[in-house]
Design a protein around this motif. Structure first.
Motif, short mmCIF file in Angstrom:
data_model
loop_
_atom_site.label_atom_id
_atom_site.label_comp_id
_atom_site.label_asym_id
_atom_site.label_seq_id
_atom_site.Cartn_x
_atom_site.Cartn_y
_atom_site.Cartn_z
N PRO A 117 28.66 37.75 45.06
CA PRO A 117 30.03 37.26 45.21
C PRO A 117 30.59 36.58 43.96
CG PRO A 117 28.84 36.83 47.22
CD PRO A 117 27.83 37.35 46.22
N TYR A 118 29.72 36.05 43.09
CA TYR A 118 30.23 35.45 41.85
C TYR A 118 30.83 36.51 40.94
CZ TYR A 118 27.52 31.48 43.52
OH TYR A 118 27.02 30.47 44.29
N ILE A 119 30.26 37.71 40.96
CA ILE A 119 30.87 38.82 40.21
C ILE A 119 32.20 39.20 40.86
CG2 ILE A 119 30.61 41.22 39.48
CD1 ILE A 119 27.63 40.83 39.37
N LEU A 120 32.20 39.31 42.17
CA LEU A 120 33.43 39.62 42.90
C LEU A 120 34.53 38.62 42.59
CD1 LEU A 120 34.91 41.21 45.20
CD2 LEU A 120 33.85 39.60 46.81
N MET A 121 34.18 37.33 42.58
CA MET A 121 35.16 36.27 42.33
C MET A 121 35.72 36.30 40.91
SD MET A 121 33.06 33.19 44.17
CE MET A 121 32.62 33.25 45.91
N GLY A 122 35.03 36.98 40.00
CA GLY A 122 35.51 37.06 38.63
C GLY A 122 36.71 37.97 38.46
N GLY A 123 37.00 38.81 39.44
CA GLY A 123 38.12 39.73 39.32
C GLY A 123 39.45 39.02 39.18
N ALA A 124 40.29 39.52 38.27
CA ALA A 124 41.64 38.96 38.15
C ALA A 124 42.38 39.13 39.47
CB ALA A 124 42.39 39.66 37.01
N GLU A 125 42.14 40.26 40.14
CA GLU A 125 42.53 40.48 41.53
C GLU A 125 41.28 40.94 42.26
OE1 GLU A 125 45.86 43.00 42.07
OE2 GLU A 125 47.11 41.98 40.58
N ARG A 126 41.23 40.64 43.57
CA ARG A 126 40.01 40.92 44.33
C ARG A 126 40.41 41.63 45.62
NH1 ARG A 126 40.38 36.30 41.97
NH2 ARG A 126 41.09 35.13 43.81
N HIS A 127 40.24 42.95 45.63
CA HIS A 127 40.66 43.77 46.76
C HIS A 127 39.45 44.12 47.62
CE1 HIS A 127 44.17 45.30 44.02
NE2 HIS A 127 44.24 43.99 44.27
N ILE A 128 39.47 43.69 48.87
CA ILE A 128 38.35 43.93 49.77
C ILE A 128 38.84 44.73 50.97
CG2 ILE A 128 36.58 42.88 51.22
CD1 ILE A 128 36.59 40.49 49.38
N THR A 129 38.16 45.83 51.26
CA THR A 129 38.48 46.63 52.44
C THR A 129 37.77 46.02 53.65
OG1 THR A 129 38.55 48.59 51.03
CG2 THR A 129 38.50 48.95 53.41
N LYS A 130 38.48 45.89 54.74
CA LYS A 130 37.88 45.32 55.95
C LYS A 130 36.63 46.11 56.35
CE LYS A 130 42.10 43.34 57.91
NZ LYS A 130 43.04 43.31 59.06
N GLY A 131 35.60 45.40 56.71
CA GLY A 131 34.32 46.02 57.01
C GLY A 131 33.29 45.76 55.94
N ALA A 132 33.73 45.43 54.72
CA ALA A 132 32.80 45.09 53.65
C ALA A 132 32.05 43.82 54.02
CB ALA A 132 33.55 44.90 52.33
N TRP A 133 30.84 43.72 53.55
CA TRP A 133 29.96 42.61 53.91
C TRP A 133 29.78 41.69 52.70
CZ3 TRP A 133 24.11 43.12 55.37
CH2 TRP A 133 23.76 42.07 56.22
N VAL A 134 30.39 40.49 52.74
CA VAL A 134 30.28 39.51 51.67
C VAL A 134 29.52 38.31 52.23
CG1 VAL A 134 31.52 38.04 50.03
CG2 VAL A 134 32.48 40.26 50.69
N GLY A 135 28.39 37.97 51.59
CA GLY A 135 27.55 36.91 52.15
C GLY A 135 27.02 35.96 51.11
N VAL A 136 26.81 34.70 51.52
CA VAL A 136 26.34 33.65 50.61
C VAL A 136 25.15 32.93 51.24
CG1 VAL A 136 28.62 33.31 49.59
CG2 VAL A 136 27.96 31.96 51.59
#
Length: 254
Positions: free
Chosen positions: A161-180
């Motif tokens: 998720p730290y890589i994901l958070m680096g995006g200038a914009e962060r587009h996530i399709t529903k159903g994707a699994w993001v976990g910490v």
């Protein structure tokens, strides 16, 4: 003379006993980080529902991916590669997938330098790994103004998720699994307790600073700090948007 001999033998025996205790303590210190209480959380293929979002997690293996949330079971998925790979994605952009290993930031940086033009969007699919490499990759992504994204069957766990958070914009399709979850500091190195605590606190301070820099609500840390390394906390759609992990949450892939 006999007294001196006995004294010398006792000293030698005491020295040998001390060395044995030191070696035993060192071996125990090496093994100790890998000793954890077993997780009693549900298996990864049990459907995620609000309030029931923690699942067992093996960082060496890629958990099954889910196809919807909440309430849908997650189908089995093959194990991820042992380090990050970068390849073109059908429909545009680049897929980054695999575990994040030490040195992957350098590999990513070198790869990005060879791209002309640089990719506009990076699609993530990773079970996580090296926190420091993930943070450095995220910083470089933000510096280049690249968008990060996830397909509906994608996963981004642990350090990912730290890589994901680096995006200038962060587009996530529903159903994707993001976990910490908690960072694992269990390298086989014996450190004095005060140094170990200092190292952990310094790393956590770096992460909080990173979150603030990226515009992510630091309250997301309450989930990671409360979830042990052998478990993973899955963020619901409302948490992805509430913590600003996702700048766009959509029903369909781009």
């Amino acid at each position: 003379m006999a007294v001196r001999a006995r004294t010398a033998l006792r000293a030698i025996f005491g020295l040998q006993l001390g060395i044995a205790l030191v070696l035993l303590g060192r071996d125990f210190a090496i093994v100790l980080p890998s000793l954890r209480l077993p997780s009693f959380a549900p298996a990864p293929d049990v459907p995620i529902t609000p309030g029931d979002q923690t699942r067992r997690f093996d960082p060496a293996k890629s958990p099954p991916r889910q196809t919807g949330r909440p309430g849908e079971a997650m189908p089995a998925n093959a194990d991820m590669p042992s380090r990050l790979f970068f390849e073109a994605r059908e429909g545009g952009g680049t897929v980054i997938y695999g575990q994040i290993k030490e040195g992957d930031f350098t590999r990513f940086s070198d790869w990005l330098e060879d791209q002309s033009p640089a990719p506009e969007t990076l699609w993530l699919n990773s079970p996580g790994g090296s926190v420091s490499d993930a943070l450095d990759i995220g910083r470089l992504i933000r510096e280049r103004g690249i968008t990060t994204a996830m397909d509906a069957d994608g996963q981004c766990l642990s350090a990912c998720p730290y890589i994901l958070m680096g995006g200038a914009e962060r587009h996530i399709t529903k159903g994707a699994w993001v976990g910490v979850h908690q960072h694992y500091y269990g390298k086989s190195v014996a450190l004095p307790a005060f140094l170990a605590v200092e190292d952990i606190q310094r790393s956590q301070a770096e992460v909080v600073t990173y979150l603030d820099t990226m515009g992510i609500d630091p309250l997301i840390m309450r989930h990671s700090l409360a979830t042990p390394p052998n478990e993973i906390y899955i963020l619901l759609d409302e948490e992805l948007t509430g913590y600003n992990v996702a700048t766009e949450l959509s029903d369909k892939e781009e």
